[in-house]
Design an enzyme around this catalytic site. Sequence first.
Site, PDB file in Angstrom:
ATOM      1  N   LYS A 261     -23.013 127.836  76.945  1.00  0.00           N
ATOM      2  CA  LYS A 261     -23.645 128.613  75.858  1.00  0.00           C
ATOM      3  C   LYS A 261     -23.477 127.855  74.534  1.00  0.00           C
ATOM      4  CE  LYS A 261     -21.208 131.983  73.819  1.00  0.00           C
ATOM      5  NZ  LYS A 261     -21.071 131.901  72.355  1.00  0.00           N
ATOM      6  N   ASN A 262     -22.272 127.381  74.274  1.00  0.00           N
ATOM      7  CA  ASN A 262     -21.991 126.782  72.967  1.00  0.00           C
ATOM      8  C   ASN A 262     -22.524 125.367  72.808  1.00  0.00           C
ATOM      9  OD1 ASN A 262     -20.869 129.173  72.259  1.00  0.00           O
ATOM     10  ND2 ASN A 262     -18.742 128.497  72.450  1.00  0.00           N
TER      11      ASN A 262
ATOM     12  N   ARG B 178     -23.537 138.426  76.508  1.00  0.00           N
ATOM     13  CA  ARG B 178     -23.910 137.406  75.517  1.00  0.00           C
ATOM     14  C   ARG B 178     -23.516 136.017  76.008  1.00  0.00           C
ATOM     15  NH1 ARG B 178     -21.422 138.031  70.097  1.00  0.00           N
ATOM     16  NH2 ARG B 178     -22.522 136.056  70.008  1.00  0.00           N
TER      17      ARG B 178
ATOM     18  N   ASP C 129     -11.228 130.049  72.658  1.00  0.00           N
ATOM     19  CA  ASP C 129     -12.118 130.881  73.496  1.00  0.00           C
ATOM     20  C   ASP C 129     -11.501 131.213  74.839  1.00  0.00           C
ATOM     21  OD1 ASP C 129     -15.266 129.401  72.382  1.00  0.00           O
ATOM     22  OD2 ASP C 129     -13.862 130.803  71.448  1.00  0.00           O
TER      23      ASP C 129
ATOM     24  N   CYS D   7     -17.211 139.017  62.377  1.00  0.00           N
ATOM     25  CA  CYS D   7     -17.132 139.672  63.697  1.00  0.00           C
ATOM     26  C   CYS D   7     -15.661 140.000  63.957  1.00  0.00           C
ATOM     27  CB  CYS D   7     -17.705 138.780  64.776  1.00  0.00           C
ATOM     28  SG  CYS D   7     -16.804 137.250  64.919  1.00  0.00           S
TER      29      CYS D   7
ATOM     30  N   ARG E 157     -15.523 134.818  59.337  1.00  0.00           N
ATOM     31  CA  ARG E 157     -16.348 133.680  59.796  1.00  0.00           C
ATOM     32  C   ARG E 157     -17.054 133.036  58.599  1.00  0.00           C
ATOM     33  NH1 ARG E 157     -17.285 134.415  65.419  1.00  0.00           N
ATOM     34  NH2 ARG E 157     -17.852 132.228  65.519  1.00  0.00           N
TER      35      ARG E 157
HETATM   36  C1  EPZ Z   1     -17.641 127.895  67.561  1.00  0.00           C
HETATM   37  O1  EPZ Z   1     -17.756 128.860  66.543  1.00  0.00           O
HETATM   38  C2  EPZ Z   1     -17.884 128.654  68.862  1.00  0.00           C
HETATM   39  N1  EPZ Z   1     -19.235 129.252  68.828  1.00  0.00           N
HETATM   40  C3  EPZ Z   1     -16.846 129.752  69.030  1.00  0.00           C
HETATM   41  O2  EPZ Z   1     -17.056 130.344  70.301  1.00  0.00           O
HETATM   42  C4  EPZ Z   1     -15.457 129.098  69.020  1.00  0.00           C
HETATM   43  O3  EPZ Z   1     -14.476 130.128  69.085  1.00  0.00           O
HETATM   44  C5  EPZ Z   1     -15.264 128.293  67.735  1.00  0.00           C
HETATM   45  O4  EPZ Z   1     -16.323 127.317  67.603  1.00  0.00           O
HETATM   46  C6  EPZ Z   1     -13.940 127.544  67.713  1.00  0.00           C
HETATM   47  O5  EPZ Z   1     -13.866 126.691  68.817  1.00  0.00           O
HETATM   48  C7  EPZ Z   1     -20.299 128.450  69.030  1.00  0.00           C
HETATM   49  O6  EPZ Z   1     -20.178 127.259  69.229  1.00  0.00           O
HETATM   50  C8  EPZ Z   1     -21.635 129.127  69.015  1.00  0.00           C
HETATM   51  P1  EPZ Z   1     -15.619 127.168  63.722  1.00  0.00           P
HETATM   52  P2  EPZ Z   1     -17.781 128.374  64.998  1.00  0.00           P
HETATM   53  O7  EPZ Z   1     -16.578 126.975  62.598  1.00  0.00           O
HETATM   54  O8  EPZ Z   1     -18.407 127.053  64.897  1.00  0.00           O
HETATM   55  C9  EPZ Z   1     -12.929 128.393  60.056  1.00  0.00           C
HETATM   56  C10 EPZ Z   1     -17.343 132.097  71.837  1.00  0.00           C
HETATM   57  O9  EPZ Z   1     -16.560 132.970  72.223  1.00  0.00           O
HETATM   58  N2  EPZ Z   1     -14.101 128.004  59.243  1.00  0.00           N
HETATM   59  O10 EPZ Z   1     -15.202 126.000  64.538  1.00  0.00           O
HETATM   60  O11 EPZ Z   1     -18.346 129.481  64.194  1.00  0.00           O
HETATM   61  C11 EPZ Z   1     -13.191 129.625  60.894  1.00  0.00           C
HETATM   62  O12 EPZ Z   1     -12.950 130.813  60.157  1.00  0.00           O
HETATM   63  C12 EPZ Z   1     -17.414 131.744  70.367  1.00  0.00           C
HETATM   64  O13 EPZ Z   1     -18.107 131.430  72.565  1.00  0.00           O
HETATM   65  C13 EPZ Z   1     -13.983 127.937  57.870  1.00  0.00           C
HETATM   66  O14 EPZ Z   1     -12.922 128.209  57.318  1.00  0.00           O
HETATM   67  O15 EPZ Z   1     -16.229 128.247  64.692  1.00  0.00           O
HETATM   68  C14 EPZ Z   1     -12.221 129.452  62.031  1.00  0.00           C
HETATM   69  O16 EPZ Z   1     -10.943 129.917  61.620  1.00  0.00           O
HETATM   70  C15 EPZ Z   1     -16.500 132.630  69.513  1.00  0.00           C
HETATM   71  N3  EPZ Z   1     -15.066 127.582  57.132  1.00  0.00           N
HETATM   72  C16 EPZ Z   1     -12.160 127.936  62.233  1.00  0.00           C
HETATM   73  O17 EPZ Z   1     -12.657 127.366  61.015  1.00  0.00           O
HETATM   74  C17 EPZ Z   1     -16.267 127.272  57.716  1.00  0.00           C
HETATM   75  O18 EPZ Z   1     -17.226 126.926  56.991  1.00  0.00           O
HETATM   76  C18 EPZ Z   1     -13.024 127.441  63.380  1.00  0.00           C
HETATM   77  O19 EPZ Z   1     -14.335 127.927  63.157  1.00  0.00           O
HETATM   78  C19 EPZ Z   1     -16.372 127.354  59.123  1.00  0.00           C
HETATM   79  C20 EPZ Z   1     -15.270 127.715  59.874  1.00  0.00           C
END
Ligand code: EPZ
Length: 432
Positions: free
Chosen positions: A22-23, A401, A309, A116, A121
Amino acid sequence: MEILRIVGGNRLQGDIEISGSKNAALPQFAATLLSQEKSIISNVPNLSDVKFMAEILSELGAAVTQIDYDTWEIDPANIKHIAPYQLVRKMRASVCLLGPLVGRLRKAEIPMPGGCVIGQRPIDLHIRALECLGANVKLDRGIVKVDGKKLKGGQIFLGGRHGSTVTGTSNAIMAAVLAPGITRIESSACEPEIVDLCNMLTNMNAKIYGIGSHILEIHGVKELNGCCHEVIPDRIEAATYAIAAAMTGGEVTLKNSCYQHLGSFLNLMQECGVKIELNDENQLKVSCNQLDLKPFEIITLPYPGFPTDLQAQTSALACVSKGISILTERVYPSRFMHVPELMRMGANIAMEGSSCIVKGENQLTGAPVMASDLRASAALILAGLAAKGETWVQRIYHLDRGYESFETKLQSVGASVERIAESKLPKSYFSN
Ligand code: EPZ
């Protein structure tokens, strides 16, 4: 509304086909917008999030056709830069549209993605990346408006308070591949899904160097061509079923999985005493005697660290491991909505900051539980498979999802699990 009814106690045995990731698929759907030519993406999982993304691309003007069960054709010849609020707000991953729209059209208007239950996020790192490439970004009444007329290569540092950002890295790469000049991204995420995106973009004629590392160099090109790309297997799905096998003392072969993407998880399995064998078709055979499950400690970190995850599913595993396990969340510190529901099933869990301490001593007992998000849903189902009696998991739209045919795949290896429409629930369900 539907619920899943699980009767625990069956040992899982047999083969499970792992679907595409998915990701990986979601950003790749967005990446097709970078070219004016058609692209074909295969091994795409059959998920509601994929259908959402397809709907959003159609709203943007692309011609999107599912040409086979797991194959989609996307023709982005005529697209506009404004994404529809009603659809985008339903799926955070639609933030991945920022990069390709700015790269291709030099402008984008995307509703700010909602938060969420797994945690705050933010998209500050996404915005930082676009601004480092010369774009002007503002938030206007909840809409992220990007003016990329002056887009050019630049230096981007993507490290945030919780490490790098996966979709932020996707956006930075997709904005940079068509930006004139050279872009250097430091503290880039290097998840397998990012590598797969880079491989797809390379097939489209993008020039990306350092793929798989935390430092990427991108030489902007004038245009990208369409491509045919096969999505990598879903490592989180594979690991979820491996945990299901471990928790039921079963023996399951994961077909079409990619063990190279599962390093930290396979390490945990060995620590718990779960036997993992690689057969000659690169398939993972997972087996263990449930009585042998040992306690463990994990800390979730960006790849190649232990995946956040998998934290919820691993919490369920800890509930049936004999001893005290500690699971610490470094990526989403409040990603523990599954804990109170596991405790309804008799789990002995104490929270300490962003760690959960699990005493795997009691036999879990089935109960009605409520799913709160995608991976929590999976965790509750895994617990139901190991519990004594019936477990009813509500709000399983979360599950749909991100897991293709979850209950069907479990049924195929002997689990007693069925999906029931709420209108068909027995009176006993409501008398609980
Ligand atoms: C991706 O989300 C995945 N989703 C998530 O999977 C996964 O949990 C996450 O990466 C971490 O591995 C998809 O790929 C669609 P991040 P993403 O930006 O990219 C902080 C699932 O269950 N952050 O890597 O949105 C954030 O708050 C989903 O399949 C900032 O601070 O996650 C978090 O603490 C859930 N500023 C950390 O970084 C930003 O601009 C990692 O977030 C962006 C993120």
